[in-house]
Design an enzyme around this catalytic site. Structure first.
Site, PDB file in Angstrom:
ATOM      1  N   ASP A   1       0.825  -1.208   0.000  1.00  0.00           N
ATOM      2  CA  ASP A   1       0.000   0.000   0.000  1.00  0.00           C
ATOM      3  C   ASP A   1       0.858   1.257   0.000  1.00  0.00           C
ATOM      4  OD1 ASP A   1       0.820  -0.893   2.615  1.00  0.00           O
ATOM      5  OD2 ASP A   1      -0.424   0.692   3.474  1.00  0.00           O
TER       6      ASP A   1
ATOM      7  N   TYR B   1       1.351   0.629  16.037  1.00  0.00           N
ATOM      8  CA  TYR B   1       2.722   1.035  16.314  1.00  0.00           C
ATOM      9  C   TYR B   1       2.783   1.971  17.519  1.00  0.00           C
ATOM     10  CZ  TYR B   1       3.625  -0.617  11.548  1.00  0.00           C
ATOM     11  OH  TYR B   1       3.725  -1.381  10.414  1.00  0.00           O
TER      12      TYR B   1
ATOM     13  N   LYS C   1      -0.114  -6.266  13.963  1.00  0.00           N
ATOM     14  CA  LYS C   1       1.228  -6.033  13.437  1.00  0.00           C
ATOM     15  C   LYS C   1       1.868  -4.901  14.226  1.00  0.00           C
ATOM     16  CE  LYS C   1       3.379  -4.055   9.247  1.00  0.00           C
ATOM     17  NZ  LYS C   1       3.170  -3.764   7.809  1.00  0.00           N
TER      18      LYS C   1
END
EC number: 2.2.1.10
Length: 264
Positions: A24, A143, A173
């Site tokens: 992406d 994150y 993730k």
């Protein structure tokens, strides 16, 4: 877990382990190397064993003819590196649009600790709620990023992955903390499968050693983009990563099996 979610998780992974190649980056970085002819790249990485590829919804027509029966994930938010703040991820699609594009799962990026965390938490909660109604898995790219935050600090990463579970994601993730010992805390912070990001390419051996460390810590695989799709041989590096994740090879053995030279 919903039957549809379970069935679709099997389309983007194998036996609870995942090798995902996100592509992406065209919306973030532009048509960088590896993404101009994205068709060839998708063909190469899936021939190399990648379980799934990931793009924004508009690239779907270029994905399906070339993914060799691999899974497909549509990403639902974005920012650009030339915009005012790349941490400010804005919604670019809906779960329904992803389904219409043939997606097996959706993903969303959060920067936990940034000024945009509150809106991104709301966005993920809403996506998870909608996705659950359609039996669509959600990959949360969670994150630790913001003022004064060490993006590789295990405590912060543990918070980020736990947040994803609390909001209803199915896979999470995050960044790798740098070693297996510290990454154990990250994995133990959630019941979700944890996959690691790749970040800026640092060489084949470094990439595979990070993957090996994450797996040794109890991780569930990878979602690695640039180190794979910008590689001189995307098929070979995908094969090497797949060998570590699915076959439990060492970094050195995976490089050798894939026909890549072991760096000094």
């Amino acid at each position: 877990m919903d039957t549809g979610i379970t069935a679709r998780l099997d389309r983007i992974g194998r036996d609870g382990r995942y090798v995902i190649v996100p592509m992406d980056h065209g919306i973030t970085l532009g048509a960088v190397r590896g993404l101009k002819d994205i068709e060839s790249t998708i063909d190469a990485v899936t021939r190399g064993g990648a379980d799934a590829v990931l793009t924004q919804k508009g690239i779907a027509p270029r994905v399906h003819p070339n993914k060799n029966d691999a899974g497909y994930i549509v990403h639902l938010n974005a920012s650009t590196t030339i915009g005012p703040d790349s941490n400010d991820k804005r919604m670019t699609g809906t779960v329904q649009e992803a389904i219409a594009a043939g997606a097996d799962a959706v993903s969303l990026h959060l920067n936990v600790g940034s000024n945009y965390e509150p809106k991104q938490i709301t966005d993920l909660a809403e996506v998870c709620d909608t996705a659950s109604k359609f039996g669509i898995p959600v990959l949360a790219m969670s994150y630790a990023r913001g003022p004064g935050i060490d993006e590789h600090d295990a405590e912060s990463l543990g918070h980020a992955v736990r947040l994803a579970e609390e909001l209803g994601a199915d896979v999470v993730k995050t960044a790798y903390s740098g070693d297996a010992e510290s990454f154990e805390h990250v994995v133990e912070s959630t019941r979700l499968p944890v996959v690691i990001a790749g970040g800026a390419p640092e060489g084949d051996k470094a990439t595979l050693e990070a993957v090996r460390g994450a797996m040794d810590a109890g991780g569930a695989g990878v979602s690695i983009g640039r180190s794979v799709f910008q590689h001189d041989d995307p098929e070979a590096i995908a094969r090497a990563v797949t060998s570590v994740v699915h076959d439990d090879l060492s970094a050195e053995d995976a490089l050798d099996e894939a026909g890549l030279s072991v760096e000094a």
